[in-house]
Design a protein around this motif. Structure first.
Motif, PDB file in Angstrom:
ATOM      1  N   ILE A  43       0.857  -1.176   0.000  1.00  0.00           N
ATOM      2  CA  ILE A  43       0.000   0.000   0.000  1.00  0.00           C
ATOM      3  C   ILE A  43       0.893   1.225   0.000  1.00  0.00           C
ATOM      4  CG2 ILE A  43      -0.195   0.084   2.534  1.00  0.00           C
ATOM      5  CD1 ILE A  43      -3.082   1.139   2.066  1.00  0.00           C
ATOM      6  N   ILE A  77      -3.404   6.658  -4.754  1.00  0.00           N
ATOM      7  CA  ILE A  77      -3.111   5.611  -3.791  1.00  0.00           C
ATOM      8  C   ILE A  77      -3.179   4.269  -4.526  1.00  0.00           C
ATOM      9  CG2 ILE A  77      -5.530   5.385  -3.052  1.00  0.00           C
ATOM     10  CD1 ILE A  77      -4.460   4.737  -0.248  1.00  0.00           C
ATOM     11  N   GLY A  79      -2.482  -0.221  -4.181  1.00  0.00           N
ATOM     12  CA  GLY A  79      -2.335  -1.384  -3.319  1.00  0.00           C
ATOM     13  C   GLY A  79      -2.232  -2.645  -4.167  1.00  0.00           C
ATOM     14  N   ASP A  94      -3.946  -6.203  -8.194  1.00  0.00           N
ATOM     15  CA  ASP A  94      -3.459  -4.831  -8.071  1.00  0.00           C
ATOM     16  C   ASP A  94      -4.646  -3.858  -8.168  1.00  0.00           C
ATOM     17  OD1 ASP A  94      -0.847  -2.926  -8.518  1.00  0.00           O
ATOM     18  OD2 ASP A  94      -2.559  -2.226  -9.694  1.00  0.00           O
ATOM     19  N   ARG A 202       5.109   4.339  -8.195  1.00  0.00           N
ATOM     20  CA  ARG A 202       4.601   4.065  -6.849  1.00  0.00           C
ATOM     21  C   ARG A 202       5.757   3.961  -5.859  1.00  0.00           C
ATOM     22  NH1 ARG A 202       0.170  -0.875  -7.379  1.00  0.00           N
ATOM     23  NH2 ARG A 202      -1.662   0.400  -7.831  1.00  0.00           N
TER      24      ARG A 202
END
Length: 608
Positions: A43, A77, A79, A94, A202
């Motif tokens: 995350i 965001i 994760g 994903d 990311r």
């Protein structure tokens, strides 16, 4: 860091591919780790770059739509959840959400697919290919559309603990396909069915779950021997386990009795001047590359005993029998003991006559070739400390018995001659064939004399040695010479010689006469005329082959060879060409009967 087509100077897919390639090349420089969690979850923050993708303007006329450039999204965001099948492969789900607040645009991704990862002690590098779902929204939510998509890329994690890692970066190529049929007509294909291409970056936290617990390293120590006398060395050995096999470990040794020397899995303990007693040696095994749980130790005990008194061993030799005829054998036995009870061994057997061969505490003396008289046999006894003593005994070799004149005359008359065979005789299907008449007569004369000889020397033997010329394979010639000696033996047995007095040996083509030896035999043959000798030498190649198709005969009495057959080829025999392999016409020209010697006629005494 912003990755887009303007800063990279290329399409986003090329940029991401180049970055992933750099990651994999870097990974090859590190050893792989055996750590393998069952699950890992990510995350963190993500940045989405759209690469200037154009879509229809919200609320525009489909027949004349406006163009809206989808913006980069700095807020996001992401994760991911991965189930690891083994140390490299896993299935990953994903999820990602990115938003541009100023332009009220957002993008959702939901993908799943395979992931490949290489873990090291300091880094983890991965690649994934994730097809899935793509959802875009813009125009303050007035346009929302679902399409298909895919995420291709990889990244690098830095582990902090077994459970936590930091995803230093993840660089992905994001692709999507949408259909805005309601906002753009068919004549505007680039707006009606646009393709989204962009890069996604990311960073964040990775949680690792499950997997086998790390097995602590261990070590096992042993010493050999466990008990020694003062001054004797000891070998210590350590066997490490559960260390990373890709790492090089170091070893250190310490002993509280004596000096331990070694930097590997073995060490030598010097007990010189060590006081008798019980001691311990300790080994430490260290993995310098591991961050924790990287040391294992073990110990082994040993005992140092005081030196016993050093008395040399005692020894004696016994011969049986103590007197033998020439050529006889004697068994010599050694008695070797240590007063201090240490192991002993016998060696250094020697003799002043004949030959002696020993094994352990027993030796055999052969008096063959020794002169009559006294022979001394000696040997040495030594213990494991190097102390040695010697002993000796004696044997008498008797004078040989007097030979009777009749035996000497008979042995002189036993003129042994080699027996010759035609080419490839005897054949396999006719093992008794091949003995031509001249060779049969030679064997008949031999059998008559040998039977008379056996009456005085019942232990005498005839040794038959089979030979073949060089033609043919080794196996064929071996079988051929076996048939030849068997044929001669059978003939002699048929003439009344006991089978037990005949020995056979087949040499195949191993011991062929050389050309020079055959020439010397021809030149020394007094039964040949000058012309016959010249013709034989002119055909030396053929004569050499014929001279090697024979069976030699050796007379052996009292275990010793006393006479060997004369290798004289029967050139003047009527069947000589059958043995040589020549033509019948040549036989008439070259064959010459052996002239018979006339016996002297004794005249009756005249009347006085």
């Amino acid at each position: 860091m912003i990755l887009n087509s303007r800063t990279c100077g290329c399409r986003p897919v090329v940029c991401v591919s180049a970055l992933i390639l750099a990651v994999l090349l870097s990974a090859s420089a590190f050893a792989q780790s055996d750590s393998n969690p069952r699950w890992d979850a990510f995350i963190g923050y993500q940045y989405q770059q759209s690469d200037g993708d154009n879509v229809p303007t919200p609320g525009s006329n489909p027949n004349s739509p406006g163009s809206y450039t989808f913006p980069d999204m700095t807020k996001g965001i992401g994760g991911a959840l991965t189930f690891n099948f083994d140390k490299h492969w896993g299935i990953e789900a994903d999820f990602g959400y990115s938003r541009n607040t100023d332009q009220a645009a957002s993008e959702w991704t939901a993908s799943a697919g395979p992931r490949f990862i290489v873990r090291t002690d300091s880094f983890a590098f991965f690649l994934h290919a994730l097809p899935g779902f793509n959802r875009v929204s813009y125009g303050a939510g007035t346009v929302t559309h679902n399409g298909i998509g895919a995420v291709l890329g990889g990244g690098m994690d830095i582990p902090f603990t077994k459970m936590f890692s930091w995803r230093l970066f993840e660089a992905d190529y994001v692709w999507a396909r949408h259909n805005f049929a309601g906002l753009a007509g068919p004549e505007f294909p680039s707006l009606r069915r646009p393709t989204f291409e962009g890069a996604r970056l990311r960073t964040g936290i990775v949680f690792n779950f499950g997997g086998a617990e790390a097995v602590p390293p261990a070590a096992a120590c042993s010493v050999q021997p466990t008990e020694v006398l003062v001054g004797e060395p000891i070998t210590a050995t350590v066997t490490p386990s559960n260390f990373n096999p890709k790492h090089t470990v170091t070893y250190s040794w310490n002993a509280n009795g004596g000096q331990a020397t070694g930097t590997g899995t073995t060490a030598t303990i010097d007990t010189t001047n060590v006081a008798p007693g019980s001691y311990t040696v300790t080994a430490h095994v260290t993995d310098p590359r591991a961050k924790s749980n990287n040391v294992a130790s073990c110990s082994a005990n040993y005992t140092v005993k005081p030196l016993p008194p050093k008395n040399p061993p005692t020894m004696s030799l016994t011969a049986n029998p103590t007197s033998v005829p020439p050529g006889g054998t004697v068994t010599v036995t050694a008695s070797c003991t240590s007063p201090d009870g240490v192991p002993t061994s016998v060696a250094k057997w020697a003799t002043t006559g004949g030959t002696v061969s020993g094994s352990g505490n027993t030796a055999t003396l052969s008096t063959t070739g020794a002169a009559p008289g006294t022979i001394m046999i000696t040997a040495a006894c030594s213990d494991t400390r190097g102390l040695e003593s010697q002993a000796q005994t004696q044997v008498t070799v008797e004078n040989p018995p007097a030979r009777s004149p009749a035996i000497e005359v008979l042995e002189a008359r036993l003129a042994l001659h080699s027996i010759y065979y035609p080419t490839a005789q005897p054949a396999t299907d006719r093992p008794g064939a091949g003995l031509v008449p001249s060779q049969q007569r030679t064997l008949q004369a031999l059998a008559t004399d040998f039977k008379t000889y056996l009456q005085s020397k019942p232990d005498a033997h005839l040794v038959l040695e089979g030979h073949a010329d060089i033609r043919g394979t080794d196996e064929y010639n071996q079988r051929l010479t076996e048939r030849r000696v068997a044929s001669v033996k059978a003939y002699l047995v048929g003439q009344g010689i006991p089978e037990s007095n005949i020995e056979t040996v087949a040499y195949g083509k191993q011991r062929n006469l050389t050309t020079d030896e055959v020439k010397a035999s021809i030149e020394g043959d007094t039964d040949l005329t000058t012309e016959e000798r010249r013709r034989a030498l002119a055909r030396i190649t053929v004569i050499k082959l014929a001279s090697n198709r024979r069976v030699d005969v050796t007379l052996k009495s009292a275990g010793q060879a006393t006479e060997t057959s004369v290798r004289k080829f029967p050139f003047n025999a009527a069947d000589a060409l059958s043995l040589i392999g020549g033509r019948e016409s040549e036989r008439k020209k070259t064959a010459k009967p052996v002239p018979r010697k006339r016996r002297p006629v004794k005249k009756p005494p005249s009347n006085p």
